[in-house]
Every structure is written in C-alpha cells, then in structure tokens.
Design a protein around this motif. Structure first.
Motif, PDB file in Angstrom:
ATOM      1  N   TYR A  43       0.822  -1.209   0.000  1.00  0.00           N
ATOM      2  CA  TYR A  43       0.000   0.000   0.000  1.00  0.00           C
ATOM      3  C   TYR A  43       0.857   1.261   0.000  1.00  0.00           C
ATOM      4  CZ  TYR A  43      -3.561   3.308   1.521  1.00  0.00           C
ATOM      5  OH  TYR A  43      -4.408   4.374   1.612  1.00  0.00           O
ATOM      6  N   ALA A  93      -2.860   5.582  -3.714  1.00  0.00           N
ATOM      7  CA  ALA A  93      -3.551   4.617  -2.852  1.00  0.00           C
ATOM      8  C   ALA A  93      -4.545   3.782  -3.653  1.00  0.00           C
ATOM      9  CB  ALA A  93      -4.271   5.351  -1.719  1.00  0.00           C
ATOM     10  N   LEU A 107      -4.547  -0.244  -4.204  1.00  0.00           N
ATOM     11  CA  LEU A 107      -5.686  -1.061  -3.778  1.00  0.00           C
ATOM     12  C   LEU A 107      -6.141  -1.974  -4.913  1.00  0.00           C
ATOM     13  CD1 LEU A 107      -7.761  -1.242  -1.278  1.00  0.00           C
ATOM     14  CD2 LEU A 107      -5.865   0.318  -1.074  1.00  0.00           C
TER      15      LEU A 107
END
Lengths: 457, 178
Positions: A51, A58, A62
C-alpha cells in the motif's frame, strides 16, 4: 532461562492464575476481540508492504492488491472481515459485561478503559474505510469534516485538520494513514495492556448470582475466598474455550474473505466527479441513518453533543453504579437497555441500508403498461412525472424512489385541487413546483395522477 | 533519562536531612530535564502536524471554459485544479462547481457540496433541481433549499469573465457552521 530472565515463571504464574469456576462461554468475547485485533495487526502489516499512502497512488495500489497481488484479494478480505469481527466482538463483550454487572466494584477502570478501546476500535474502522482511497473515501472525509465543523468555536479548525487543508488533496490521506497505522494501534496496544493488567489485578468477575450484592467493604475478601475454595487455573481450564472460539472466528473470517472478499472499490478519488452515492461501511450505516432522520435544525446540537453525551454516560456508568445487584434478572432495566440499543441500531441500520430518503437517481421513465396511455395529457403527465424529478422520490407501482409517499393510488386520496396545491407549494421534504411548471404542464401532471387508483375506472 | 529512584535503599529510613534534600533535588532535576527533553521533541512535531491549520492558501482564478460554451439558463458541471495541489495529490487535486449562466454576462458558480454534510449534489436539468445523494437534500436552480435537511442555500464561489473565459476562484470546501 527462568533464573536469568524470570519470564517463564512469570508467564506460567500469569497463565495459571485462578479464575472463578463457572466462567464459561459467556467469557470469550473479550479474548475474541483481542484475537480479531491480532488478525488486524498481522493482515495490516502485510497490506502495508504494498500500500502507498498517497492520494494519487492509494487507489491504484488497492486495485493491485485486489486483483494482481498473490493472496491480495484474500488479505484485503481478511482485514475487512477482521475489522467487522472486532467491532462485533467489542459490542458483544460490552453487552455481556454490562448485563452481568461486571463493571461494578472493583472493576470500574476495567470498564472505563474498555470504553476507550471501543472508541479506538471505531476510529480504526472509520480511518480504515478512508484508506481504500476511492470516491467513497473522499466523501467520507468531507462528511466527517462537515460534522466536525459543527463543533462550537473550534469547528473550522477541526474540519481543516481532518481535511489536512482547505480541500481534499494530497495531505488528506497521509494523515489518516498515520492515525490508522501508528497512533490508533499504539493507543490500542497501550490500553489493551492496561485493560489486561486490570483484569489480572482484580480477577475475572465471577458469574452473578441473583440476590448476591456487591459491597465494596467485603467484595475483595469474598472473591479471594471463592478463588481459594473453587478457583481453577485460567490455563488451560478456562482458556481452551477462548482458543476454540478464537479459532472458530478466524475460520469464519477466512471463509468470508475467500467467498465474499473485501468491498468493491468505488470510482477513483476524484472530488470533481459529481455522480457519487457515498455510504459508510456497515458499522456506521446506522449512524448514517441517524444523520438523515434527525429533525431538521437539530443536527448542529446533535452532531457534537450526541456522541459526547453517550461517551460521558458510558465512562461515568461504573462510577455512579458501582455496588449492589449484579444479576441481570434483578436488573431488568439493564436487559431493557441492551435490548433497546440492539433494536435501535438494527432498525437504523436497516433504514440506512435502504436509505429511502435518498433520491433514486436511476429512476427510468414509467413503462406504458403502468402509464396506461400512449398519448394525450395522461401520457404527457407521466413523462413530466419522470422529467421533473417526481419519480426520483415517489413510487408508482413499484417504480421510482421512496423519499415521499407512494403515489400508486394517490387519486383515491386526493382531489385534483388538493394535488395542485401540494405540487405548487411543496412541503418540508418536497420542492415547491409553482415556478417550475407551466399551467399546461400542471394540468397534464394532475391528469396523470388522477388515473392513479387501485380500482382503475 | 534517569527517573527518580523508586526503590528506597535499606538505609532510607535513617537518611539524614541532608541526604533527603539531596534526593528531592535530584528528583526535581530529573523531572525538569525530562520535561525539557520532551518539549524539544514535541514542539516541532506538534507544529508539523498542525501546520495545515495555519496554512494560508493563495486562492487563484481558474479558467473553466469559453463564455460561448455555456448556454443562458443552463447549469453545467465544471472541473478545475485546486489552488496549490501537492505533487502527489493525483486526481484528488480536482475540484468541481455547478456553473449556471443566468444571462448574457452573469454567471453563478455553486459549490457542489451539500450544506447539510458536504456530499456532492447533482443537477437534474429537466427538473431544475439539485439533489443530494446522501440524506435527501434538494435545492432550486438558484441554490436555495427546496427540501430536506440542508440548513442554508448552496454556497457560491467567486466567478468572473476575463478575456472571453469564464473563471472561478478556487476556495476551501465550505464548512457550514449553522
């Protein structure tokens, strides 16, 4: 080893400390919460290997975790259902301790530290949802900032602190990352340590017996005698249940992670995409409903003072009621409070999941079979009913939104004149259409609505 | 950092007055020194973390399109960059407004944030209404509240026409106090 470190002996003595004999399955929820927290720590550290806590990255990390990284999909699911389990177990643990009156003398601080741990757990749930870094995260931050903004005097400052500036941007996510990964876990570790220390210091409370009152003058002596007479070593006589329950919980969490996986990612975190339907994760869905259902004009008091008052009541509880009856059968109000809380949260949760107050943005024009006309004023009225946004909030034969009354049979209730008055003037939750419709449009709309009867003529 | 000794020596109880005052002195020195050490670390940390509170953003005018691109009486979503986005902000540096062309030379730029709790309102062109997806707030075309929980009308951003371009001034997300 024992001579040089002193640890084996200490650990052994601690593990085998005496506990009351009847501490059975009711007592597993606290250790289950800790177990869920350990899952969170382990899966969280694993996720942090990939991450990137940056507003620009971000979301794509993800995606990578969910779709490409080996076991990534599973780990995200583990972290999500682990969080869900932790919230659930904190709730069950709290309800059990409350019902059994275990918060009374001398365990007032056990309860108070537990209340803080509940707050930290919810803070973890909230910040965790934001770290998904999708569109929902952006609007969750904004909604949080707006709520904080209602605080008297320091509201603007709080809101800016949450946003990390004037708008959602590069500074926003990194702050929540630091809170989620360092600050809150630090607090949780410290307070779990304190909480467990208090459990060891005061002993696990014995199951309550109706008619046996807690008297601070004699309680400690009685508890000591009980342990000396009937106490069993925690390990393994009592701990095996904790282990079995914890493992069962891990199996369920892992199964859910495999089968259902973590929540789908939303759209990219672009605050300029106006097509959004922000929703919180399930553990805050009930509060989302509270925010929608508060009487208009009260939220500036409720938003700040509501949670504050609940927090004060929870912390103060054991200090105000620290003696007397422990058994729930002699404290019917305790059962009533737990039942009412569960019913209230469940009802609000269902309302939040349905969110009937939100306009249905996907409302399609009514099919001809429902309209019952393909030309003329009734047909025109049906078109207007869709185009003017009526259908976003009203149901007709199961089509449309649920904000306002179901109008499937409105002509059974209202005359033409009554309809015109309503449409022109609106109401608290309905816009006034007087300036928005020409007289001909109003006539067509009313003509259409006058055909809405259970018994078609 | 030395903490004050918490384990009294076996001779504690016969300590002379001189020894006692020396002990008191050492305890105070240790606490004071510890406090100074903590402050040296804590002050910059607090300043670093609280910095966004004191940051004054220099607002700028952003062009959102040619005047001719907007029809009189219509409301459209316009996108622009925040005033001074951080290099890693990515798409989060974008902002949006609902731009309404009232007449030939009057524009209104509405904040997309619902005044209830900040969710992004959507413009329904045919219905002439803004609707909020969160808690059911509705606004008229002029931004006044039509229905639902919003306490005040949609906020407006400064907007101007310059060299044939419509320009919106960047602004903080409106934090509603009421």
């Amino acid at each position: 080893m024992d001579d040089r470190t002193g640890l084996p002996g200490m650990i052994g003595r601690t593990a085998r400390h005496l506990v009351p004999p009847d501490a059975k399955w009711w007592y597993v929820f606290g250790s289950a919460t800790l177990c869920a927290f350990m899952i969170q720590v382990i899966s969280g550290i694993a996720l942090a290997f990939v991450y990137i806590p940056s507003a620009g990255e971000a979301y794509s990390t993800l995606h990578f975790i969910s779709e490409e990284a080996p076991f990534g999909h599973f780990l995200r699911g583990l972290h999500y259902y682990g969080a869900s389990a932790m919230v659930l177990m904190v709730g069950l643990h709290m309800a059990q301790v409350f019902l059994a009156g275990s918060y009374k003398f001398p365990r007032e601080l056990n309860w108070a530290t537990g209340v803080l741990l509940l707050a930290f757990t919810l803070a973890m749930g909230f910040t965790g949802q934001l770290l998904r870094g999708d569109q929902n995260a952006v609007w969750t931050v904004v909604v949080a900032a707006e709520q904080a903004g209602r605080t008297p005097f320091i509201g603007q400052w709080l809101a800016h602190f949450i946003l990390g500036g004037d708008t959602v941007g590069g500074a926003t996510f990194t702050r929540f990352f630091a809170i989620h990964v360092f600050i809150m876990p630090g607090f949780i570790f410290a307070f779990v340590g304190l909480h467990l220390w208090l459990v060891l210091r005061h002993g696990i409370s014995e199951p309550p017996k109706p008619g046996k009152l807690v008297d601070p003058k004699t309680y400690r002596q009685e508890y000591k005698e009980l342990l000396e007479k009937e106490g069993k070593p925690f390990w393994p006589d009592s701990a095996w249940r904790d282990v079995v329950f914890c493992v069962a919980m891990i199996v369920v969490i892992a199964a859910l992670a495999l089968v259902s996986g973590a929540p789908q990612l939303g759209k990219p975190p672009d605050p300029s995409i106006t097509t959004a339907s922000p929703r919180p994760d399930w553990y805050f869905m009930w509060y989302f409903a509270v925010l929608a259902l508060l009487p208009h004009g009260t939220e500036q008091y409720f938003l700040v003072f509501g949670p504050l008052i609940v927090g004060i009541i929870l912390i103060a509880l054991p200090f105000v009621f620290n003696r007397g009856e422990r058994s729930p059968w002699r404290r019917p109000w305790a059962i009533a409070i737990v039942l009412m809380t569960v019913v209230m949260i469940a009802t609000l949760w269902i309302a939040g999941a349905k969110s009937p107050w939100s306009p249905n943005f996907n409302a399609q024009p009514l099919p001809a079979s429902v309209v019952g006309a393909t030309n003329g004023p009734v047909f025109l009225g049906a078109q207007l009913f869709h185009d003017k946004g009526c259908l976003n909030c009203h149901l007709i034969a199961g089509n449309g939104g649920r904000r306002g009354p179901d109008l499937t049979a409105v002509a059974d209730r209202l005359s033409s004149n009554q309809m015109i008055l309503k449409i022109a003037n609106g109401a608290v939750n309905m816009p006034a259409y007087a300036a928005n419709l020409t007289p001909a449009q109003m006539d067509a709309l009313v003509a259409f609505l006058q055909t809405r009867r259970i018994q078609r003529q | 950092m030395n903490q004050p000794n918490t384990e009294p020596s076996s001779s504690c109880c016969q300590a002379s007055p001189a020894e006692l005052s020396r002990r008191k002195f050492l305890a105070r020195v240790s606490i004071a020194a510890g406090g100074i050490g903590a402050l040296i670390v804590a002050l910059p940390v607090a300043g670093f973390i609280l910095a966004p509170l004191f940051k004054r953003t220099q607002e700028v005018w952003r062009s959102v399109g040619k005047v001719e691109a907007f029809k009189v009486g219509e409301t459209t979503a316009v996108q622009y960059e925040d005033a001074s986005p951080l290099p890693w902000a990515g798409v989060t540096a974008h902002s949006a407004a609902w731009l309404r062309r009232v007449n030939a030379d009057t524009f209104i730029a509405f904040s997309i944030n619902c005044t209830h709790l900040g969710c992004p309102v959507r413009w329904l062109a045919e219905a002439n209404l803004f609707m909020c997806p969160c808690h059911g707030g509705v606004y008229y075309e002029d931004g006044t509240v039509a229905a639902g929980p919003p306490p005040v009308p949609l906020r407006r951003y400064p907007v101007r026409v310059k060299n044939g371009d419509v320009e919106i001034q960047t602004a903080p997300i409106p934090i509603i106090k009421k």
